[in-house]
Design an enzyme around this catalytic site. Structure first.
Site, PDB file in Angstrom:
ATOM      1  N   GLU A 283       0.982  -1.310   0.131  1.00  0.00           N
ATOM      2  CA  GLU A 283      -0.120   0.071  -0.016  1.00  0.00           C
ATOM      3  C   GLU A 283       0.881   1.296   0.081  1.00  0.00           C
ATOM      4  O   GLU A 283       0.461   2.153  -0.785  1.00  0.00           O
ATOM      5  CB  GLU A 283      -1.000   0.084   1.047  1.00  0.00           C
TER       6      GLU A 283
ATOM      7  N   HIS B 197     -11.642  -4.837   8.490  1.00  0.00           N
ATOM      8  CA  HIS B 197     -12.327  -4.696   7.021  1.00  0.00           C
ATOM      9  C   HIS B 197     -13.583  -4.308   7.002  1.00  0.00           C
ATOM     10  O   HIS B 197     -14.263  -4.389   5.860  1.00  0.00           O
ATOM     11  CB  HIS B 197     -12.192  -5.967   6.316  1.00  0.00           C
TER      12      HIS B 197
END
Lengths: 334, 331
Positions: free
Chosen positions: A59, A128
């Site tokens: 990321e 999540h």
């Protein structure tokens, strides 16, 4: 009228902008094969591997590469698969991208978009499922977009790509299957313009992304009791259409702000402060927030539902603000 | 095709650039001790040969990114010393308009895309610039400076990996000055060489150069730049040097063995270049001494001029968050 899903609107907007501007390039994990949520389906076949780049699970490299490409004059659209993962590249977002233009006296420009799935309701658990717009709202220098329906998903994402500033676009994963009218032609929705989704006179409900639907459901229920609720969809937190909130609240005299993130420091607190500071004289009841609970999100359905905001919680909050005597005793446990 | 013209500069030119950077920073050290510098400053005294050697291989269309120890990175690309000093002393006309300071010196007009102060945070940015070059096939090479301590940061590994996987035109330049802030780098790496010994993990050749030898740096980096421009991918270069001062101007570096520091001064890259000039007959000792005196005088004059400049209008703080010059977040 043709229909499309919120999920299809993502790919639709990306295709519209990629066809319009060859500087628009995509990168992210699995975006070439269409992505985990199928939001980039078909784009690599249509635009080729020079426009759609599969990355490693990195990321920091993804967000940083977007920054570098933007500095070099492209208009990259990066994907962070789950917005929770922004925590792994927050340096690039909050320290580098958000500050680059200001800190260099305008020498660097950051026309980039980072998209990510956001929010709970599907049992994905604590890492999540978070709604993290409020993380970004702490950082001056980035725009924040959270569409609530397919047409806005398309139009706001298109506007974000055309914008000359860094924009984080949050795609609510519980909305991917929702359907709406397919946009006709070149569809762009300007950033910073809240939408009145339902008009009303007794109370203003302020929502964002998935909570807009909760507000609309609550407004229907309340209408059965003769309560007229106005529903305002903020659409973007930065720029914030504070004027729209203030105008509505000045008319209704009551406001319930519905946010998915934990209430202990949500974006709703910022909106509430603006209302309190700038429309206090027009308030007929205290400002009220319905927020996510101040715990990590659990997985089991009943527990997750207990922690997230809901239409029922919004209805309860509205009843409170319409009944001044009970206001002080009605705060939630979280 | 941009960036295809490598500067044709002899040792004398390289020496003069190093000398200017050295005395710019030496003057800055004095100004800091006089309390005239806003915020911290991290000097690269002893490391000038790397910035100058790398810059000499880049064309005007090429890009470079540096660190918070980045005055040399910017000046070597051609950033205006007066605008840099105005920034450092908080005066009007600073190179970042007073919003960046020592750690964020940027001069995009000279291909210098910024100094970055989160260790390693800029390496993915450099990779992104190189990615854009691959997409556009514009022939640009991006050079990225960082320190030895950066090789322990996750962003370094993510970025080098991506650059290698995508075969991007980027030259990673590790300035191994032996110290991660106050701690010897040897204490915090499990290998002997912080960058070179990590290179094979990304399918790259380990490349080490004497970072105190400006000609060696120039030659080695020129090969890496050529390789990048050919489309053969990145190079991870480790330039060995020594930070002659402390981590920042506030650090006396008392944790170092004085003998180690004395020995390092004998390898001073600026003195080394002067010696080489006299050996080759390109300059006499008298000529280099006269040049030193002249450069010192120029820096003294520069400081006087900048100290006389007004400070920026505070209202400028509320401008320039967005690229149209505004900073508004709500209506």
């Amino acid at each position: 009228m043709a229909q499309l899903t919120y999920r299809e609107a993502v790919a639709g907007a990306l295709a519209q902008e990629m066809a319009r501007d060859e500087r628009v390039v995509l990168l992210g994990e699995d975006v070439g094969s269409g992505g985990v949520f199928k939001t980039t389906a078909g784009l690599r076949d249509r635009f080729g591997t020079d426009r759609v780049w599969d990355t490693p699970i990195s990321e920091q490299a993804i967000a940083g590469a977007a920054m570098g490409a933007a500095a070099a004059g492209l208009r990259p659209v990066a994907e962070i698969m789950f917005s929770d993962f922004y925590a792994t590249c927050w340096d690039q977002v909050a320290n580098e991208i958000a500050k680059a233009c200001y800190m260099t006296g305008g020498q660097l420009r950051m026309p980039l978009v980072i998209r990510g799935t956001n929010g709970g309701g599907l049992g994905f658990g604590a890492q999540h499922s978070q709604a993290i717009e409020n993380w970004a709202m702490c950082v001056p220098g980035i725009k924040i977009v959270s569409p609530s329906d397919p047409s806005d998903m398309w139009g706001l994402l298109a506007a974000a790509i055309r914008d000359d500033e860094p924009v984080l676009v949050f795609e609510h994963k519980a909305l991917f299957g929702t359907k709406g009218e397919a946009p006709a032609g070149d569809h762009v929705v300007g950033l910073g313009e809240a939408a009145v989704r339902r008009t009303g006179d007794d109370v203003t409900l302020v929502g964002l992304a998935r909570t807009v639907g909760m507000c609309l459901e609550a407004a229907s229920t309340l209408a059965d009791d003769g309560v007229s609720a106005e529903v305002l969809d903020l659409r973007t937190l930065v720029p914030l259409d504070a004027a729209a909130v203030l105008a509505s609240v000045r008319r209704t005299g009551r406001v319930v702000i519905v946010e998915e993130n934990p209430g202990q420091l949500g974006w709703g607190a910022g909106v509430a402060a603006i209302v309190a500071e700038e429309a206090f004289a027009d308030l007929r009841a205290p400002v009220r927030r319905v927020s996510g609970g101040n715990v990590p999100l659990p997985v089991a359905a009943a527990m997750e539902a207990a922690v997230l905001p809901s239409a029922d919680k919004v209805v309860a909050a509205v009843r409170d603000v319409l009944t001044p005597a009970t206001v002080t005793s009605a705060t939630g446990r979280g | 095709m941009t960036g295809s013209v490598v500067q044709d500069v002899g040792l004398r030119g390289l020496y003069e650039q190093m000398l200017r950077i050295r005395h710019f920073e030496a003057k800055l050290d004095v100004l800091y001790r006089q309390g005239r510098v806003r915020g911290p400053a991290h000097l690269g005294i002893g490391q000038e040969a790397i910035a100058v050697g790398v810059a000499s291989t880049l064309g005007p269309g090429d890009a470079s990114l540096g660190t918070y120890r980045g005055h040399a990175h910017a000046l070597a690309r051609g950033a205006d010393p007066e605008a840099v000093l105005r920034e450092l002393l908080g005066r009007e006309g600073g190179i970042c308009g007073g919003k960046g300071g020592s750690m964020h010196i940027t001069s995009v007009a000279h291909g210098y895309y910024g100094s970055y102060a989160i260790v390693g945070g800029h390496i993915p940015t450099a990779v992104g610039m190189a990615w854009a070059s691959r997409i556009r096939r514009d022939g640009r090479v991006t050079a990225c400076f960082f320190g030895d301590g950066t090789t322990n940061i996750g962003a370094f590994h993510e970025a080098v990996n991506l650059a290698a996987v995508w075969s991007l035109p980027v030259v990673f330049v590790c300035e191994n000055n032996q110290y991660m802030e106050y701690t010897p780098i040897a204490d915090v790496i499990p290998v002997a060489r912080p960058a070179a010994d990590r290179a094979p993990a990304y399918g790259l050749e380990p490349v080490v150069v004497d970072g105190n030898d400006v000609e060696a740096v120039r030659q080695t980096v020129a090969r890496a730049v050529e390789r990048a421009r050919r489309g053969d991918g990145p190079t991870l270069l480790e330039a060995t040097t020594y930070r002659l001062g402390g981590h920042s101007v506030a650090d006396g570096a008392a944790y170092r063995d004085p003998d180690e520091v004395s020995a390092a001064w004998l390898r001073d890259p600026v003195v080394k270049a002067a010696q080489r000039l006299t050996e080759t007959g390109d300059a006499t000792a008298e000529e280099t001494e006269a040049l030193v005196a002249r450069v010192k005088g120029e820096m003294d004059d520069l400081a006087v001029r900048v100290l006389e400049a007004p400070t920026p209008d505070a209202a400028a703080a509320w401008t320039g968050m967005w690229s149209d010059g505004s900073s508004t977040w709500r209506n």
